[in-house]
Structure formats: structure tokens, C-alpha cells
Design a protein around this motif. Structure first.
Motif: not given
Length: 280
Positions: A174, A176, A244, A246, A256-258, A260
Motif C-alpha cells: 500500500f 500512502m 485508490s 489498485w 494500492d496507490w492511495v 487522500e
């Protein structure tokens, strides 16, 4: 051997992965037509290549012969092939990457023999059933991946750890907060958010999928009634929009590249001045 025994020996050779034994059963000018794909395989080497293609794509494949009806120099065989696609599958349109999915497919083969050897074969199977079971019919893979994303965020809202674990591929990563984290590390981040917002929910606003990629536009919402990232409770209702991207492998989340809006969240709980406050 009788015609029936010769035909059965070909399937037994496949189950034993003895492609030389299978090739020894056919004539030098053997021809094979795959009716579903329009492909043709010629000679003993052609039969080897055909059998090897299936064995590579489905290493655990096994053929169960249901019936062989033979008369003179002709025979018809009905069988079921079973296996899991863990290798590349050659098709006229190019190799189909491993899907990890199981396949159970019915076949009918029409054989012609000459002087006790297999001279011609036409194989029939439903290509749509094959592609459907492997999840690669147009739109089917994307629909499954979109459903996976919605299931993931629903489980996040409900704190359903079992579903999250089952939906996540081993070694998932992930990206993030400027760093790459493991599934366990992300679990710690979510736990910290839930401590600050016990009513934390994840709202899916849009999902788009293509190939092995899924893009989800979502938002985390809750009431700041606990300590959130070291910030005392404010009682405010907050909302953090995010996206996100995926990468899905074998029906599970692998990466997963988040992105936010953490800055906006901190503004909402008063940790950072809002734009109107900063200019006042």
C-alpha cells in the motif's frame, strides 16, 4: 490395440504428461483442428505442442473420459477436463496470463484412424464457457474487480477483518502517506483513525476498472469524538475524500496507490487553520 483403446491411450498419455507416448500414436501426416479457435496442429510435433500448451496453462489438469464410441476407423470421445490456470495459456490472440481460476470443461473429439494409428482429430469445446470460467470474457474481469473494491470498503466500514484478509493477496503493498506499507501497517493506520472516529465509515462514490487496474473514488467520514492522530476530540463531523488505484492479481488486491486529502482533514479538526482563518 482396438480403435477405442488407441483413443483412450492418447488421453492416458496426457494425464501422465507423456507427450512422446501420445505422439507415437499418430501418423506422420496427422492433422488436428480446434474448432472453437480455428487452429490447426500438424504431425506428432503439432500434437505435442497442443498438449504442452494445455499442460503449461493447467499444470494440475486431468482428463476424465466419459465415453468412447468406435466403429472401424472412426471414434468419438466425450471427456471432461479439470484444472486450475496457473500458467500462461496460448490462444490465437496471444497468451492469456495466469488467472488462478479453476476450469471444468466438457470436450468432444472426433477421431479418424489409419492402420491402427490416429490420423485426424477434430476437437470441440465451448470457448465462451472456458473464457467465462477464467473470468476473461469482455467486461467480466472488470465487473469482478469492481465488486472486489466495493466489498473491500464495505468490510473497512464494518471492521470485517476476515473479509479484508481474504481479499488481499500475500505480500500486498500500500503506497500512502509518502511510504510503502504492508497490510498489517495499514491496519494500524485504520485502527488509529477508528480510535479518533469510532463511527468511521468508508463511502464509495465511484469505481472504474480496466484490465487488472481498479480506480475507486471514496471518502472516509466520521465524528471526531476521540483522540485522532494526537488531536483531542472536537466533536466535529469530518470527511476526507480520497482515491485508490489498485492492481488486482488472481482476484485479490496486490497493490494500492492511495491519494487522500489529509491536509483537509487536519483543517476540519482545527489542527491547521482553514483558508478563511488563515487570511482573517
Amino acid at each position: 490395440m482396438s480403435s477405442s483403446e488407441t483413443v483412450r491411450a492418447a488421453y492416458e498419455a496426457f494425464n501422465a504428461r507423456d507427450f512422446d507416448a501420445a505422439a507415437a500414436l499418430v501418423t506422420g501426416d496427422f492433422t488436428m483442428e480446434v474448432i472453437a479457435t480455428g487452429e490447426t496442429f500438424n504431425g506428432p510435433d503439432g500434437l505435442r505442442a497442443f498438449l504442452q500448451g494445455w499442460a503449461t496453462a493447467f499444470p494440475d489438469a486431468h482428463v476424465e473420459v466419459r465415453s468412447v464410441v468406435a466403429e472401424d476407423d472412426r471414434a468419438t470421445a466425450e471427456f471432461v477436463g479439470r484444472g486450475r490456470q496457473t500458467g500462461p495459456f496460448p490462444t490465437p490472440a496471444g497468451e492469456l496470463p495466469p488467472t488462478g481460476r479453476p476450469l471444468e470443461l466438457r470436450f468432444v473429439d472426433a477421431w479418424e484412424l489409419r492402420e491402427g494409428r490416429l490420423a485426424r482429430m477434430r476437437t470441440y469445446f465451448d470457448a465462451a464457457t472456458l473464457l467465462g470460467q477464467l473470468g476473461v470474457l469482455p467486461g467480466e474481469r472488470e465487473a469482478a474487480n469492481k465488486a472486489l473494491a466495493r466489498r473491500w470498503f464495505a468490510a473497512m466500514s464494518e471492521g470485517d477483518a476476515a473479509t479484508l484478509v481474504a481479499s488481499c493477496a500475500p505480500g500486498a503493498r500500500f503506497h500512502m502517506g509518502g511510504r510503502t506499507q504492508s497490510f498489517e501497517e495499514v491496519g494500524g493506520v485504520i485502527a488509529a483513525f477508528r480510535e479518533g472516529m469510532p463511527d468511521l465509515r468508508f463511502v464509495v462514490e465511484d469505481v472504474v476498472a480496466e484490465g487488472d487496474r481498479v480506480v475507486t473514488r471514496w471518502a472516509a467520514e466520521g465524528t471526531h469524538t476521540g483522540v485522532l492522530l494526537g488531536i483531542p476530540p472536537t466533536g466535529r463531523r469530518v470527511r476526507m475524500p480520497a482515491t485508490s488505484v489498485w492492481r488486482v492479481v488472481d482476484g485479490r488486491l496486490a497493490e494500492d496507490w492511495v491519494n487522500e486529502d489529509m491536509y483537509g482533514l487536519l483543517q476540519q479538526v482545527g489542527a491547521i487553520p482553514a483558508p478563511e482563518q488563515a487570511t482573517a
